[in-house]
Design an enzyme around this catalytic site. Sequence first.
Site, PDB file in Angstrom:
ATOM      1  N   ASP A 266      67.365  74.320  36.949  1.00 25.35           N
ATOM      2  CA  ASP A 266      66.191  74.907  36.968  1.00 25.35           C
ATOM      3  C   ASP A 266      65.147  73.494  36.725  1.00 25.35           C
ATOM      4  OD1 ASP A 266      67.555  77.133  36.819  1.00 25.35           O
ATOM      5  OD2 ASP A 266      66.241  77.990  35.500  1.00 25.35           O
ATOM      6  N   GLY A 286      68.016  73.112  42.496  1.00 23.20           N
ATOM      7  CA  GLY A 286      69.021  74.017  42.959  1.00 23.20           C
ATOM      8  C   GLY A 286      68.897  75.432  42.342  1.00 23.20           C
ATOM      9  N   ASP A 287      68.113  75.741  41.646  1.00 22.65           N
ATOM     10  CA  ASP A 287      67.734  77.136  41.027  1.00 22.65           C
ATOM     11  C   ASP A 287      66.316  77.243  40.921  1.00 22.65           C
ATOM     12  OD1 ASP A 287      67.922  79.302  39.165  1.00 22.65           O
ATOM     13  OD2 ASP A 287      70.312  78.899  39.580  1.00 22.65           O
ATOM     14  N   ASP A 288      65.978  78.007  39.996  1.00 23.82           N
ATOM     15  CA  ASP A 288      64.429  78.134  40.116  1.00 23.82           C
ATOM     16  C   ASP A 288      63.817  76.848  39.586  1.00 23.82           C
ATOM     17  OD1 ASP A 288      64.561  81.153  40.278  1.00 23.82           O
ATOM     18  OD2 ASP A 288      65.166  81.144  37.877  1.00 23.82           O
ATOM     19  N   SER A 319      63.211  76.451  46.572  1.00 27.47           N
ATOM     20  CA  SER A 319      64.503  76.687  45.806  1.00 27.47           C
ATOM     21  C   SER A 319      65.119  77.612  46.846  1.00 27.47           C
ATOM     22  CB  SER A 319      64.090  77.660  44.526  1.00 27.47           C
ATOM     23  OG  SER A 319      65.403  78.354  44.129  1.00 27.47           O
TER      24      SER A 319
END
Length: 496
Positions: A266, A286-288, A319
Amino acid sequence: MVETGTTSSWWRAQLHLHHHRRWIPTFFTTHKTLLAALWITFFFTVFLWQQRSAASGFLIFRRPFTYRAFPKLRPVAFNLTDFGAVGDGVTVNTVAFERAVMAISKLGKKGGGQLNVPPGYWLTAPFNLTSHMTLFLAEGAEILGINDEKYWTLMPPLPSYGCGREHPGPRYGSLIHGQNLKDVVITGHNGTINGQGQTWWKKYRQKLLNHTRGPLVQIMWSSDILISNITLRDSPFWTLHPFDCKNVTVRNVTILAPVFEAPNTDGIDADSCEDVVIEDCYISVGDDAVAIKSGWDQYGVAYGRPSKNILIRNLVVRSMVSAGVSIGSEMSGGVSNVTVENVYVWSSRRAVRIKTAPGRGGYVRHITYRNLTFENVRVGIVIKTDYNEHPDDGFDPKAFPSLHDINYFSIHGEGVRVPVRIHGSEDIPVRKLTFRDMSVGITYKKKHIFQCAYVEGRVIGTIFPAPCENLDLYDEGGHLIRRSTSQNVSDIDYDF
């Protein structure tokens, strides 16, 4: 007479040209020799330039950094090299950072101190900050996190989570950490803090870690925090994690991690925080990209610290795995008074999302999204009420969160497959939802484009695509056109 004059002029021109050609060396009489001379001149010039630049340590074809003096932001300033640090990317400089922080910790009554990190690669294990401190990273300065987990301190679980987010028991601390601090600044001329998370991500995927990975920067139980004008990249886990903090500003920060194969990286996780501004940032992770949290199930309810009074604006985010801006799913302490505006989400799986589940408890209320732009996003707006991840079996399955007063104004974009998916449930309905001024170009032409279930709210004016039947329709003047026949109609399709 005219012909005679013209001929004479031509001959005079030829004689003049011949006169000048006598002074040109025969070495330049062919194109090849002329080109060779130009190359010789070029390399001779570069050689002289390189000789003059050698004293400054700049080699040919290496981009030099223009020297910019460190601004003095505190009464006292130190350079990291004053404490024996070596910026070669190999020497471990943990002791130098610790000595510098210790020196600054003694200056609180004088207004604190500033630690300047000059250009170079400064390898270090985790270290702590202190109050009334400015960490200043020069252009070309890069703090590198050592990637051997034996150097990373184990810490107790967050009190509002009850266990590590990935494993029961303790968790790894952050590369740069602070607790119970006041007046902390991390800034610079866009220097970098690099977690070198590749080894962590690989071990996580191979299930070789016994504890939850650590964030890149984590500041807990603190106030008056400013993080600006830096780059954060390749965190082992969440990148920037203020926990139970007040008066936090994140401005003009770039946060980077691979959009795939960098799990749970995140960008910014404001967790049980109050009075937060996140603005003018670029985040691709790689996320939020941004997530607002406030604790996990019964532990978050017991801890009871909401996230509130949060402004997120002027962001460009991406994202491919999760969402541009998320609320939850750990929101058991409550989330309220959040404004998300002037945000551009591109090439992402989801744009803005609220996620929760039975067992969370808490609430999400008084949320406003304004002036959002989506480009090439699979699902634009998401509210999901069955995100069933729990710390243990001790949660109350009847602890239903409350979702209401959520507004979407001026939403635009193109290349979106599903513009809206509001998935309430019988136990967790979504109430007082408003859409106004929405036009999103879609890539999927069949049914189930604007999806709803257990939703009560309204649409004001004309929006595209056509809204679901669960919402009341009003004209631009706020006059009711059509009342919804049922707010409980389910039109959710997860097949695309």
